[in-house]
Design a protein around this motif. Structure first.
Motif, short mmCIF file in Angstrom:
data_model
loop_
_atom_site.label_atom_id
_atom_site.label_comp_id
_atom_site.label_asym_id
_atom_site.label_seq_id
_atom_site.Cartn_x
_atom_site.Cartn_y
_atom_site.Cartn_z
N GLN A 50 -4.51 -0.34 8.39
CA GLN A 50 -4.61 0.77 9.32
C GLN A 50 -3.63 0.60 10.48
O GLN A 50 -2.97 1.55 10.91
N GLY B 284 0.35 4.17 1.19
CA GLY B 284 0.36 4.82 2.49
C GLY B 284 1.29 4.14 3.47
O GLY B 284 2.01 4.81 4.24
N ASP C 248 0.83 -1.21 0.00
CA ASP C 248 0.00 0.00 0.00
C ASP C 248 0.87 1.26 0.00
O ASP C 248 1.82 1.36 0.78
N THR D 77 4.85 5.67 4.87
CA THR D 77 5.10 5.76 6.31
C THR D 77 6.46 5.15 6.65
O THR D 77 7.20 5.69 7.47
N ILE E 236 0.12 1.39 9.56
CA ILE E 236 0.45 2.81 9.46
C ILE E 236 0.68 3.41 10.84
O ILE E 236 1.64 4.16 11.06
N LEU F 102 -7.49 7.88 9.78
CA LEU F 102 -7.68 6.85 8.76
C LEU F 102 -9.15 6.52 8.55
O LEU F 102 -9.62 6.35 7.43
#
Length: 267
Positions: A229, A71, A69, A75, A232, A247
């Motif tokens: 989630q 994101g 992902d 991160t 992250i 999120l």
């Protein structure tokens, strides 16, 4: 004879060059393995008898997709060290290392680890021996982190409470791990006979350490959303309440994608 005298030194030079290149490669690998990372993350995945082939693949694909992902990768790369270490433990009555420590410090490495996760063979077992798994992590996995890390995080997922007659209670070994500076987060999968009480049980018996949190998946199909989630928040080290709220808000603002999951965090 003269030809042999010419060929032999050339072969020696080629062999010496090959050894030198091998040594340089090994030195570079060793140096990289010792470079510090932001997070050493252990992903502990339930493979007890309630987890069939489909549910197992949903978990592995969910982890792989999360590692790919943008994101999550962003991160990782935006951390102070720009790198993490990841290990996967498959647990039931017999915890096993499914994926030994792998470093992610680039997009290419993230996709390579994801490919390894998708290709893992199925692990299986009988009972849900969570306390035994935590003891295994404490004794066999967490001491082997191959580089200094700013944080050590254990991410425990499962669809049931501990049902083994372990010699040590789950909260007891949880507290021992936490006392060494490791944070334990929970991802209860709310599918099955224990769905109504499992999230609270994870809060009371699994979650531990400053900033720890429990984020539930509504089902095995929802596992991928929840693990993304969690990654992250866990990798960034941000406050769980603020991170998960952001999120969930972003998800709710996406057309046709309602916010899901609930959060319980520890200060």
């Amino acid at each position: 004879a003269s030809r042999a005298r010419r060929v032999f030194p050339r072969m020696l030079r080629q062999a010496a060059m090959a050894c030198l290149l091998c040594l340089v490669s090994l030195t570079a690998t060793a140096r990289q393995s010792l470079e510090p990372v932001d997070t050493a993350l252990v992903i502990a995945v339930d493979v007890s008898n309630s987890v069939d082939e489909r549910r197992y693949r949903l978990q592995m694909n969910g982890i792989a997709k999360a590692l790919e992902d943008p994101g999550v990768i962003g991160t990782i790369l935006n951390g102070a060290q720009g790198a993490i270490l990841v290990s996967i433990v498959a647990w039931s009555d017999r915890p096993q290392i499914a994926l030994d420590w792998m470093r992610i410090s680039s997009i290419e490495e993230a996709f390579a680890v994801a490919a390894r996760v998708r290709a893992l063979p199925r692990f299986s077992g009988e009972f849900t021996c969570l306390a035994n798994m935590l003891r295994y992590l404490n004794d066999k996995v967490l001491p082997t982190v191959p580089a200094p890390s700013l944080r050590k995080v254990v991410d425990v997922s499962g669809d049931g409470k501990d049902n083994c007659n372990s010699r040590v209670a789950t909260p007891e070994i949880r507290d021992e791990i936490v006392s060494y500076g490791t944070v334990i987060n929970g991802l209860p999968i709310l599918e099955g006979s224990e769905a109504l009480t499992l999230e609270k049980w994870y809060q009371d018996n699994v979650q531990g350490g400053p900033g720890s949190f429990v984020l539930a998946a509504e089902s095995f199909e929802d596992f991928g959303r929840a693990i993304r989630q969690k990654f992250i928040v866990e990798i960034s080290g941000i406050d769980p309440a603020n991170g998960i709220h952001a999120l969930m808000t972003a998800r709710a603002s996406s057309p046709g994608r309602p916010a899901q999951g609930s959060l319980h965090h520890q200060n």
